[in-house]
Motif scaffolding. Structure first.
Motif, PDB file in Angstrom:
ATOM      1  N   ILE A   8       0.889  -1.106  -0.065  1.00 50.92           N
ATOM      2  CA  ILE A   8      -0.010   0.046  -0.173  1.00 50.92           C
ATOM      3  C   ILE A   8       0.835   1.265   0.070  1.00 50.92           C
ATOM      4  O   ILE A   8       1.924   1.331   0.746  1.00 50.92           O
ATOM      5  N   LYS A 208     -14.630  13.635  -8.045  1.00 57.82           N
ATOM      6  CA  LYS A 208     -13.908  12.524  -7.939  1.00 57.82           C
ATOM      7  C   LYS A 208     -13.121  12.394  -9.153  1.00 57.82           C
ATOM      8  O   LYS A 208     -11.574  11.853  -9.129  1.00 57.82           O
ATOM      9  N   GLU A 231     -16.569  12.956   1.523  1.00 52.95           N
ATOM     10  CA  GLU A 231     -15.742  12.105   0.547  1.00 52.95           C
ATOM     11  C   GLU A 231     -14.124  12.122   1.099  1.00 52.95           C
ATOM     12  O   GLU A 231     -13.394  11.566   0.133  1.00 52.95           O
ATOM     13  N   ILE A 233     -12.909   9.862   3.162  1.00 50.48           N
ATOM     14  CA  ILE A 233     -12.677   8.128   3.323  1.00 50.48           C
ATOM     15  C   ILE A 233     -12.429   8.030   1.931  1.00 50.48           C
ATOM     16  O   ILE A 233     -11.709   7.240   1.270  1.00 50.48           O
ATOM     17  N   PRO A 234     -13.608   8.183   0.795  1.00 55.01           N
ATOM     18  CA  PRO A 234     -13.321   7.788  -0.468  1.00 55.01           C
ATOM     19  C   PRO A 234     -12.104   8.188  -1.128  1.00 55.01           C
ATOM     20  O   PRO A 234     -11.454   7.462  -1.801  1.00 55.01           O
ATOM     21  N   GLU A 236      -9.099   8.885   0.358  1.00 52.81           N
ATOM     22  CA  GLU A 236      -8.167   8.102   1.037  1.00 52.81           C
ATOM     23  C   GLU A 236      -7.944   6.744   0.348  1.00 52.81           C
ATOM     24  O   GLU A 236      -6.900   6.370  -0.246  1.00 52.81           O
ATOM     25  N   THR A 237      -9.089   6.253   0.136  1.00 52.26           N
ATOM     26  CA  THR A 237      -9.045   4.964  -0.609  1.00 52.26           C
ATOM     27  C   THR A 237      -8.460   5.125  -2.433  1.00 52.26           C
ATOM     28  O   THR A 237      -7.614   4.403  -2.793  1.00 52.26           O
ATOM     29  N   LEU A 240      -4.760   5.524  -2.249  1.00 57.22           N
ATOM     30  CA  LEU A 240      -3.988   4.276  -1.946  1.00 57.22           C
ATOM     31  C   LEU A 240      -3.981   3.080  -2.872  1.00 57.22           C
ATOM     32  O   LEU A 240      -3.746   2.040  -2.707  1.00 57.22           O
ATOM     33  N   GLY A 241      -4.907   3.358  -3.798  1.00 59.11           N
ATOM     34  CA  GLY A 241      -5.095   2.470  -4.998  1.00 59.11           C
ATOM     35  C   GLY A 241      -6.151   1.453  -4.561  1.00 59.11           C
ATOM     36  O   GLY A 241      -6.167   0.170  -5.265  1.00 59.11           O
ATOM     37  N   LEU A 242      -6.998   1.794  -3.699  1.00 59.89           N
ATOM     38  CA  LEU A 242      -8.158   0.699  -3.338  1.00 59.89           C
ATOM     39  C   LEU A 242      -9.543   0.893  -3.657  1.00 59.89           C
ATOM     40  O   LEU A 242     -10.333   0.764  -3.239  1.00 59.89           O
ATOM     41  N   ARG A 243      -9.574   1.853  -4.702  1.00 58.15           N
ATOM     42  CA  ARG A 243     -10.820   1.946  -5.572  1.00 58.15           C
ATOM     43  C   ARG A 243     -10.679   1.797  -7.012  1.00 58.15           C
ATOM     44  O   ARG A 243      -9.486   2.027  -7.273  1.00 58.15           O
ATOM     45  N   GLY A 244     -11.546   1.152  -7.790  1.00 60.07           N
ATOM     46  CA  GLY A 244     -11.649   0.985  -9.034  1.00 60.07           C
ATOM     47  C   GLY A 244     -10.715   1.946  -9.865  1.00 60.07           C
ATOM     48  O   GLY A 244     -10.011   1.584 -10.714  1.00 60.07           O
ATOM     49  N   ASP A 245     -10.958   3.200  -9.564  1.00 54.99           N
ATOM     50  CA  ASP A 245     -10.286   4.351 -10.428  1.00 54.99           C
ATOM     51  C   ASP A 245      -8.841   4.140 -10.261  1.00 54.99           C
ATOM     52  O   ASP A 245      -8.222   4.713 -11.351  1.00 54.99           O
ATOM     53  N   PHE A 247      -7.140   1.442  -8.991  1.00 57.86           N
ATOM     54  CA  PHE A 247      -6.777   0.227  -8.493  1.00 57.86           C
ATOM     55  C   PHE A 247      -5.433  -0.300  -9.613  1.00 57.86           C
ATOM     56  O   PHE A 247      -4.488  -0.582  -8.888  1.00 57.86           O
ATOM     57  N   LEU A 251      -0.854  -0.725  -8.938  1.00 59.21           N
ATOM     58  CA  LEU A 251      -0.495  -2.208  -9.151  1.00 59.21           C
ATOM     59  C   LEU A 251       0.576  -2.043 -10.314  1.00 59.21           C
ATOM     60  O   LEU A 251       1.544  -2.608 -10.237  1.00 59.21           O
TER      61      LEU A 251
ATOM     62  N   LYS C  26     -20.276   4.313   2.479  1.00 58.37           N
ATOM     63  CA  LYS C  26     -18.984   4.788   2.396  1.00 58.37           C
ATOM     64  C   LYS C  26     -18.202   5.279   3.332  1.00 58.37           C
ATOM     65  O   LYS C  26     -17.348   6.391   2.936  1.00 58.37           O
ATOM     66  N   TRP C  51     -16.524  -0.588  -1.539  1.00 60.02           N
ATOM     67  CA  TRP C  51     -15.196  -1.212  -2.049  1.00 60.02           C
ATOM     68  C   TRP C  51     -14.335  -1.548  -0.911  1.00 60.02           C
ATOM     69  O   TRP C  51     -14.523  -2.207  -0.047  1.00 60.02           O
ATOM     70  N   ALA C  52     -12.864  -0.572  -0.597  1.00 60.02           N
ATOM     71  CA  ALA C  52     -12.327  -0.847   0.478  1.00 60.02           C
ATOM     72  C   ALA C  52     -12.305   0.223   1.598  1.00 60.02           C
ATOM     73  O   ALA C  52     -11.405   0.260   2.229  1.00 60.02           O
ATOM     74  N   THR C  53     -13.388   0.814   1.579  1.00 53.81           N
ATOM     75  CA  THR C  53     -13.568   1.999   2.529  1.00 53.81           C
ATOM     76  C   THR C  53     -13.229   1.409   3.967  1.00 53.81           C
ATOM     77  O   THR C  53     -12.669   2.312   4.686  1.00 53.81           O
ATOM     78  N   VAL C  56      -9.865   2.015   5.761  1.00 56.57           N
ATOM     79  CA  VAL C  56      -9.350   3.333   6.402  1.00 56.57           C
ATOM     80  C   VAL C  56     -10.350   3.939   7.079  1.00 56.57           C
ATOM     81  O   VAL C  56     -10.184   5.036   7.565  1.00 56.57           O
ATOM     82  N   THR C  79     -14.341  -4.909  -4.169  1.00 56.61           N
ATOM     83  CA  THR C  79     -12.897  -4.282  -4.611  1.00 56.61           C
ATOM     84  C   THR C  79     -11.937  -4.900  -3.243  1.00 56.61           C
ATOM     85  O   THR C  79     -10.826  -4.927  -3.715  1.00 56.61           O
ATOM     86  N   ARG C  87      -2.702  -9.373  -4.469  1.00 53.78           N
ATOM     87  CA  ARG C  87      -1.546  -9.259  -3.785  1.00 53.78           C
ATOM     88  C   ARG C  87      -1.263 -10.826  -3.260  1.00 53.78           C
ATOM     89  O   ARG C  87      -0.259 -10.832  -2.324  1.00 53.78           O
ATOM     90  N   SER C 111     -11.984  -5.204 -10.960  1.00 51.33           N
ATOM     91  CA  SER C 111     -10.857  -4.356 -11.345  1.00 51.33           C
ATOM     92  C   SER C 111      -9.631  -5.314 -11.720  1.00 51.33           C
ATOM     93  O   SER C 111      -8.625  -4.876 -12.187  1.00 51.33           O
ATOM     94  N   LYS C 139     -15.798  -2.971 -14.020  1.00 49.44           N
ATOM     95  CA  LYS C 139     -15.943  -1.429 -13.900  1.00 49.44           C
ATOM     96  C   LYS C 139     -15.184  -0.775 -15.226  1.00 49.44           C
ATOM     97  O   LYS C 139     -15.262   0.553 -15.274  1.00 49.44           O
ATOM     98  N   ARG C 170     -21.111   1.022 -11.646  1.00 53.99           N
ATOM     99  CA  ARG C 170     -20.071   1.849 -10.646  1.00 53.99           C
ATOM    100  C   ARG C 170     -20.897   2.792  -9.768  1.00 53.99           C
ATOM    101  O   ARG C 170     -22.229   3.004  -9.869  1.00 53.99           O
TER     102      ARG C 170
END
Lengths: 255, 255, 255
Positions: A8, A208, A231, A233-234, A236-237, A240-245, A247, A251, C26, C51-53, C56, C79, C87, C111, C139, C170
């Motif tokens: 992460i 976003k 927004e 929390i969203p 922050e994800t 960190l690469g933890l939302r589809g957008d 992701f 990686l 979220k 997703w991965a909320t 965090v 997600t 991973r 994703s 997505k 989405r």
């Protein structure tokens, strides 16, 4: 974090110069402020009380106290500064900052027209009292500057005493660094970044798609502003690469 | 207000006939209702429980009591009136108003088709029990009236006993006085205002651009409706010329 | 309900297989979660922590406990599953589910790219530990499947142990079963329904127009997902024909 997930991207701890999330509060109640801090306080660096909303919110002192006790600095939106200046009440403004114990202030010229030298004098005066954030860019969709002008203005304001410069957008996200469509003016941003250190700029990115765009361009720890409380929390994800957008984006970087 | 700022447009104190802000509650919890009142109660004249949301909210009695103790009148959205009428349950509707201690009611024909004479009879009957607000305009984007028709309908409803008439828009803001794009039908509004006193009309204006448009046309103290709870503070700043959108407008007026 | 209104479509009581409302959280605070349950808990079948909320949010354990004590099942967005899988941390994921006492899990490939056989193996493994919801559709707006492919994938996932399959959209509602414009791909939905029982599918429908469309096509008790907490009460009125959008639809059915 709540569970072990490898690879992460790292976030600096607060107080930090990079990776700042600036949130816009446009009228939270005291309980809503507490709720926001419970959920997102750890990810929030600074809160702006949007434009002149502080003028008409009944709970102002108590709200500022809640943010203060949570260690989150606050400031009044630049439109309030402008509302005092246009009325020749700058001295009153300084007293208001003092009276409410403000440690930050924003200097902007989004709705008023003043000489840039005069704006820099305001920055200079206020910088003796508080930490100054200054904003470049007009709220008027017709006032478009060339990139060299953005750079010149930003440099002069930093020179005058600004801690950070903000690249203007409206709450809806459609002027300044954005086109009418909300799309980022990419060439402008690229050129600014060749001359101004990225940690000195806060990009207003209420939507976003704009947040995703800056994170992909500059990275996890870009400074972003005008984020709605719900927004954080969203966002922050996304950092960190933890939302589809984003992701894939992070990686691929790790490959 | 929280600090001295000169040349701010005046707002009448509540209860008022002009400058009304009507808010739409589409399902706040009890705490959220208290929070809303803490922040925006002083700027809110009346609250509509949107369409028939009151049918499925578990906390109805307690919520009405909170608004009442804050001195903010409430009423059920017109779609609820229509839902009773279409089922031949108008008498039940009157009993429901009584049972919940409602002091206001809305009469509309946005989803049903009734003779205008019949609508006026409903207004007349209800006006003996409560203060009636009636709504002109269809939720159907295809039903467009000519301006003289709007004026005729409004006058007949006022005659029948309506305290105020509402110019219809959907929550999303795209029918009645608005084009599909959300843009205001300006000629229509101008013509209505030549015949109906502005304080008798509440303009539904859920979107910021619409609020700005009416405030620029009619002034600080235009009556606006269907405002989201979190948008009352922002609206108040727009009314006062303290947001970018109307900053110039009021300064120019003062010149 | 709060008052007697005749000819209202029937809703099954919870727990139910049809008429499910799946809500996306979220980042609610603990109090906001309680507020949501107070207002909409009775109408909510299951809550997804988007997703991965959950990675965090500082209040995760306490929030899950609040939902649990209200009898509302929860699960982590797909997600998060994908973030663990990419991973090579699938075993960690199973431990996380166990550690937080999760009774549901989502398996998706929105994703990441994996063989469908492998996805079905994940479903099969997880189905031994929890109730599995699996999601079909990418997505990525460019990955469009033909209807027969949707049907084949859905059937294989049900076979592998999924309790329900989710048709992907989405949060903004613009991929999978939707066109870029947010419009539903009607032919696709019709064809899916010829082969898959409607109660087995949850349609992600974050936007009001999408909810209206599915309710008109499938009826009051269609399963809908990705509903914002504040939109559950409005959705319930749409299901019951008590909002303008479906007011006519149900009246005509009753004729």
């Amino acid at each position: 974090m709540n569970y072990p997930l490898n690879n992460i991207p790292e976030r600096p701890v607060k107080p930090r110069q990079k990776g700042i999330t600036m949130v816009m509060d446009k009228g939270l109640s005291l309980r809503q402020t507490e709720d926001f801090i419970e959920v997102a306080g750890v990810h929030t660096d600074i809160v702006k009380l949007g434009w002149a909303t502080s003028f008409v919110t009944p709970n102002l002192k108590e709200k500022l106290a809640i943010y203060k006790s949570a260690g989150i600095p606050t400031y009044f939106g630049g439109t309030l500064f402008e509302a005092f200046v246009i009325r020749n009440q700058f001295d009153d403004y300084c007293r208001v900052l003092d009276q409410f114990g403000m440690e930050y202030a924003e200097v902007s010229d989004g709705s008023i027209t003043i000489e840039h030298e005069e704006k820099c004098e305001f920055i200079n005066k206020l910088a003796k009292q508080v930490t100054v954030i200054s904003e470049v860019g007009s709220k008027d969709a017709k006032k478009i500057f060339a990139p060299y002008k953005w750079i010149k203005l930003m440099n002069a304001e930093i020179e005058a005493g600004s801690w950070k410069v903000i690249a203007e957008a409206r709450e809806g996200g459609n002027v300044g660094i954005y086109r009418d469509s909300g799309e980022v003016r990419e060439g402008l941003v690229d050129e600014i970044l060749t001359q101004i250190p990225e940690e000195t700029i806060i990009w207003e990115a209420p939507q976003k798609e704009q947040q995703v765009w800056f994170i992909k361009l500059i990275g996890t720890n870009v400074n972003l502003g005008n984020i709605a409380p719900a927004e954080v929390i969203p966002l922050e994800t996304i950092r960190l690469g933890l939302r589809g957008d984003t992701f894939d984006h992070f990686l691929n970087l790790n490959k």
